[in-house]
Design an enzyme around this catalytic site. Structure first.
Site, PDB file in Angstrom:
ATOM      1  CB  SER A   1      20.005  -6.132 -20.620  1.00  0.00           C
ATOM      2  OG  SER A   1      20.659  -5.093 -19.943  1.00  0.00           O
TER       3      SER A   1
ATOM      4  CG  HIS B   1      24.360   4.159 -13.762  1.00  0.00           C
ATOM      5  ND1 HIS B   1      25.643   3.896 -14.168  1.00  0.00           N
ATOM      6  CD2 HIS B   1      23.910   3.043 -13.134  1.00  0.00           C
ATOM      7  CE1 HIS B   1      25.981   2.671 -13.783  1.00  0.00           C
ATOM      8  NE2 HIS B   1      24.953   2.133 -13.152  1.00  0.00           N
TER       9      HIS B   1
ATOM     10  CB  ILE C   1      27.034  -4.962 -20.082  1.00  0.00           C
ATOM     11  CG1 ILE C   1      28.096  -3.864 -20.162  1.00  0.00           C
ATOM     12  CG2 ILE C   1      27.193  -5.716 -18.782  1.00  0.00           C
ATOM     13  CD1 ILE C   1      29.524  -4.378 -20.301  1.00  0.00           C
TER      14      ILE C   1
ATOM     15  CD  GLU D   1      -1.624  -2.427   1.574  1.00  0.00           C
ATOM     16  OE1 GLU D   1      -0.437  -2.642   1.888  1.00  0.00           O
ATOM     17  OE2 GLU D   1      -2.495  -3.325   1.534  1.00  0.00           O
TER      18      GLU D   1
ATOM     19  CD  GLU E   1      25.459  -5.917  -4.270  1.00  0.00           C
ATOM     20  OE1 GLU E   1      25.429  -5.113  -5.209  1.00  0.00           O
ATOM     21  OE2 GLU E   1      24.453  -6.326  -3.682  1.00  0.00           O
TER      22      GLU E   1
ATOM     23  CE  LYS F   1      25.529  -3.570  -1.086  1.00  0.00           C
ATOM     24  NZ  LYS F   1      24.444  -4.560  -1.115  1.00  0.00           N
TER      25      LYS F   1
ATOM     26  CB  CYS G   1      25.828  -1.304 -16.273  1.00  0.00           C
ATOM     27  SG  CYS G   1      25.046  -2.567 -15.238  1.00  0.00           S
TER      28      CYS G   1
ATOM     29  CG  HIS H   1      29.347  -6.433 -16.179  1.00  0.00           C
ATOM     30  ND1 HIS H   1      29.918  -5.227 -16.521  1.00  0.00           N
ATOM     31  CD2 HIS H   1      28.209  -6.133 -15.513  1.00  0.00           C
ATOM     32  CE1 HIS H   1      29.144  -4.248 -16.081  1.00  0.00           C
ATOM     33  NE2 HIS H   1      28.100  -4.771 -15.457  1.00  0.00           N
TER      34      HIS H   1
ATOM     35  CD  GLU I   1      21.147  -9.974 -20.119  1.00  0.00           C
ATOM     36  OE1 GLU I   1      20.493  -9.638 -19.115  1.00  0.00           O
ATOM     37  OE2 GLU I   1      22.386  -9.898 -20.176  1.00  0.00           O
TER      38      GLU I   1
HETATM   39  N1  GLN Z   1      24.166  -8.874 -18.270  1.00  0.00           N
HETATM   40  C1  GLN Z   1      23.456  -8.023 -17.375  1.00  0.00           C
HETATM   41  C2  GLN Z   1      22.762  -6.924 -18.170  1.00  0.00           C
HETATM   42  O1  GLN Z   1      23.288  -6.483 -19.122  1.00  0.00           O
HETATM   43  C3  GLN Z   1      24.361  -7.396 -16.340  1.00  0.00           C
HETATM   44  C4  GLN Z   1      23.591  -6.537 -15.360  1.00  0.00           C
HETATM   45  C5  GLN Z   1      24.395  -6.007 -14.195  1.00  0.00           C
HETATM   46  O2  GLN Z   1      25.572  -5.852 -14.248  1.00  0.00           O
HETATM   47  N2  GLN Z   1      23.757  -5.653 -13.127  1.00  0.00           N
HETATM   48  O3  GLN Z   1      21.694  -6.490 -17.824  1.00  0.00           O
HETATM   49 ZN    ZN Z   2      26.580  -3.873 -14.428  1.00  0.00          ZN
END
Ligand code: GLN
Ligand code: ZN
Length: 778
Positions: free
Chosen positions: A458, A719, A456, A30, A630, A130, A750, A666, A509
């Site tokens: 996706s 990002h 990378i 909610e 992490e 984090k 990424c 990666h 992906e």
């Molecule tokens: N192979 C994944 C992608 O390209 C790697 C994602 C990640 O590093 N968090 O989405």
């Molecule tokens: Zn990444």
């Protein structure tokens, strides 16, 4: 009527069952719905606040009905509790004040608060990072010598009074001054040598003021969280801790103070904590933190009057071993006048209620304790220590037999898998040849140009793809039609990469909802939940899979997609898997064997997938380990052991291939400094890393550490929607080439799943052009 939920307690009082914090979202999320409705303008400020106060009341009512004796308040948050603390202390950056100048209305206050959390069209939010080694993220306060603190106690007071009006005398939870300052960062423009902790004398009066206000409102106890005490802290910080709490303890007209130091083993810090002139302590006593109890016993009898013994795991979802917890409580009882039964940390790190999972009660009776079930466990244990073991004999017996049933269940125990994990040899973790020799073979096979280009994994997850997945789930789309839709998507992703001129292609992906869940759904030994939401940040929640038992792979998981993609192009297609460490990091992991053993089991299942990909002609395979950094333990002393099994698991997953098969990995999330040796030891042929945001600092670090293999430092920060110009990418690549010569790859930071196609096409075109320039001009 005030219910007796935080009695004034003395040595003779019975122990309490309590928690350090509870999930915020509500059974149907909610909180998320109300907040997002406010953001989109579908609800006004009053509607949001009304929804929130209803939710908070429901949480207290639920905890009280379960039998808790003492309830926390102010553990709730509209977005994040560190942000709440920054707000409470007036640590609001100028840009957020300017963005929302008027906070005389509820709307104004909300909008400024959310501007800090999420930014606006023109200004940046606070940075997010984090929360220790959990998957929760907090907003990083920005402080400078010019920060003018000013107490706004509205939220803790309002929550306390709202609870009180409903009949619950709660224990307000606040983040302590030391952790607040250690979690903050210097604001942009702050002097070089400034440390936020330097501001301790400016914030302490505000904490004194807050204690006074809570006392005046009727609070008898407060819980001051100092989670930073769970990390390595130098002596001068520990001195600050002593000074700070001596001062707060000396404050007149204050509630009694409990300091909570959670997340792991406290070591020498425990002595500091136990020596503070405060009224109570809360200590994590679960898993490796069980050692805190040995350390406490060394210290002898506590001067504090209460100890909240964190015997229920706030970070995992297994039913507690009640008999063991009771033994711990009995030991604690010898050290302090009053032992209270509590959780190891706040329960925000676990899902709300197993009861929401259809069929689980019958299929997995007594296996799991999500937040709601942990309340019941606390109450049973409280009865156990007040009335003696015999009073809960039946509960203990059921608990023990359920646990035994779980461990013997075929879902958990697979003799074949166990045998394989037990017989892993060191040779299985080694590639056939050292890197320089493999490299020659790979160069001959792949004939890639200098500075090869790739991505990378996706590609953008369009609304159409998400709709197709949702329709499949609701059975509005047949499996065949879904496959067809995904193939069409792969066709277009491959065609786009060919048009752009990339060298090593990916299938994009499209079929993956999430890089861990996708594999968890296909592996035996994992369960996935329907409602097991856990807050990641703000209104974003994730459903971590549950790694219940021995992991095995009934069938290939990615081979059909990869080979289909390869059939559409003459360029090499890179296979794409999630590595063992990341599979563990983003799941709830079984508690009945060492984590390394669990990791090796996952690695062996992935090893089969790698072998199948290779056999199917996929000769470049990427095994992602974004979570490797992490998972790094908070305390330095624990790191070597972690990195050892993490690296071994990765190598076990990848090392069986031929020399000519190129293994990529990666990682993202900057700050690789602590894991450089591990990166080298993983021995991937190629690693791609996040680098653009940190201005390629990683390049120098890696070079200095002597990284010997090939590397693609991310040259485009994915990002943000910004498209990096070609010249900027050329600069980045030249920096990398200067350090690594002909071992450099060109790739983004990424995966591209969160980006839109217009910027992806433009940025990749620039990336390919930049690589071309560097190739021809050196
Ligand atoms: N192979 C994944 C992608 O390209 C790697 C994602 C990640 O590093 N968090 O989405
Ligand atoms: Zn990444």
């Amino acid at each position: 009527m005030i219910q007796d939920t935080t009695r004034e307690r003395g040595p003779a009082d019975p122990p309490a069952a309590t928690i350090l914090g509870y999930p915020r979202q509500g059974p149907g999320r909610e909180l998320k719905r109300a907040t997002e409705a406010y953001w989109s303008g579908r609800q006004d400020a009053d509607e949001l606040l009304a929804a929130v106060s209803e939710l908070r009341l429901a949480r207290w009512a639920e905890q009280h009905a379960a039998g808790l004796d003492e309830l926390p308040s102010n553990d709730f948050s509209l977005y994040d509790h560190v942000l709440d603390t920054a707000w409470m202390l007036g640590a609001v950056p100028e840009r957020h004040r300017a963005a929302v100048p008027d906070i005389d209305t509820a709307r104004g206050r909300l909008d400024r608060y959310f501007a800090m959390a999420r930014g606006t069209a023109d200004i940046e939010p606070l940075e997010m990072t984090k929360w220790f080694d959990t998957n929760y993220h907090y907003l990083v306060p920005e402080l400078s010598p010019d920060t003018t603190f000013e107490l706004d106690p509205t939220k803790p007071l309002a929550e306390f009074t709202a609870a009180r009006r409903a009949g619950f005398l709660t224990r307000p939870v606040i983040i302590g001054p030391i952790s607040f300052l250690l979690l903050a960062k210097p604001a942009p423009g702050a002097p070089e040598r400034f440390r936020p902790l330097d501001l301790i004398d400016s914030v302490l009066p505000l904490y004194e003021g807050l204690l006074q206000r809570l006392h005046a409102a009727g609070a008898l106890w407060v819980q001051i969280d100092e989670p930073c005490l769970g990390t390595d802290q130098p002596d001068d910080v520990l001195d600050q801790v002593r000074g700070c709490y001596s001062r707060l303890a000396a404050a007149k007209d204050r509630p009694k103070i409990i300091v909570a130091g959670y997340f792991g083993r406290l070591g020498a810090t425990l002595g500091v904590l136990a020596g503070l002139p405060i009224d109570g302590l809360a200590v994590d006593l679960v898993g490796p933190a069980a050692a805190n109890l040995d350390d406490l016993e060394q210290l002898g009898k506590l001067s504090a009057e209460r100890l909240l013994a964190g015997v229920i795991d706030g970070r995992n979802i297994w039913a507690t071993d009640l008999a063991a917890a009771l033994t711990t409580l009995e030991r604690v009882g010898r050290l302090v006048d009053r032992v209270d039964v509590s959780t190891s940390c706040s329960l925000v790190h676990v899902p709300l209620d197993v009861g929401l999972e259809p069929g689980w009660g019958a299929r997995y009776p007594g296996w799991f304790a999500f937040a709601r079930q942990k309340l019941d466990e606390l109450v049973v244990l409280r009865r156990g220590i007040t009335q003696g073991r015999a009073a809960i004999a039946e509960e203990l017996e059921i608990n023990a037999s359920r646990r035994a049933e779980r461990l013997a269940s075929p879902l958990v125990h697979n003799a074949r898998v166990r045998e394989r994990v037990a017989t892993v040899t060191e040779a299985a973790e080694r590639r056939k040849c050292p890197f320089p020799d493999r490299r020659l073979v790979q160069q001959r096979r792949w004939q890639l140009p200098a500075v090869p280009t790739t991505t990378i994994g996706s590609f953008p997850q369009t609304a159409e793809l998400r709709r197709a997945r949702a329709a499949l789930r609701r059975r509005q789309l047949s499996e065949a039609d879904y496959q067809q839709a995904m193939r069409r998507e792969i066709d277009s992703v491959i065609a786009e990469q060919e048009r752009l001129g990339l060298d090593v292609l990916v299938h994009g992906e499209p079929e993956r909802n999430d890089m861990v869940q996708y594999f968890a759904e296909q592996l035996d030994g994992f369960l996935t939940t329907e409602h097991g939401w856990v807050q990641s940040y703000g209104t974003r929640y994730v459903r971590p899979p549950v790694l219940v038992g021995d992991v095995s792979r009934p069938a290939p998981m990615t081979v059909p997609w990869a080979t289909y993609a390869q059939s559409r192009t003459d360029k090499p297609v890179k296979g794409m898997l999630t590595g063992p460490v990341t599979m563990l990091a983003w799941s709830f992991v079984r508690d009945d064997q060492p984590i390394a053993t669990t990791a090796f089991g996952v690695a062996l299942a992935l090893r089969e997938e790698v072998a199948d990909l290779e056999r199917a002609g996929i000769g470049i395979i990427q095994v992602d380990e974004p979570a490797l950094r992490e998972m790094l333990p908070l305390r330095r002393a624990d790191r070597a052991a972690y990195l050892d099994w993490a690296v071994r698991a990765f190598r076990l997953a990848t090392a069986a291939v031929e020399d000519s098969t190129q293994i990529h990995t990666h990682m993202c999330y900057a700050e690789f400094g602590d894991v450089l040796d591990a990166i080298i030891a993983m021995d991937a042929d190629v690693i791609s890393l996040e680098a653009a945001r940190s201005k390629m600092a990683i390049v120098a670090d890696l070079a200095q550490a002597g990284y010997p293999n090939e590397v693609g430092p991310g040259v485009w920060d994915i990002h943000s929607p910004r498209v990096p110009p070609t010249e900027e990418i050329v600069d980045h690549l030249r920096t990398a080439v200067a350090a690594f010569g002909d071992r450099v790859w060109a790739n983004p930071d990424c995966g591209l799943k969160t980006r839109g196609y217009p910027e992806v096409k433009a940025a990749l075109a620039n990336l390919v052009a930049a690589a071309g320039q560097v190739r021809s001009t050196g």
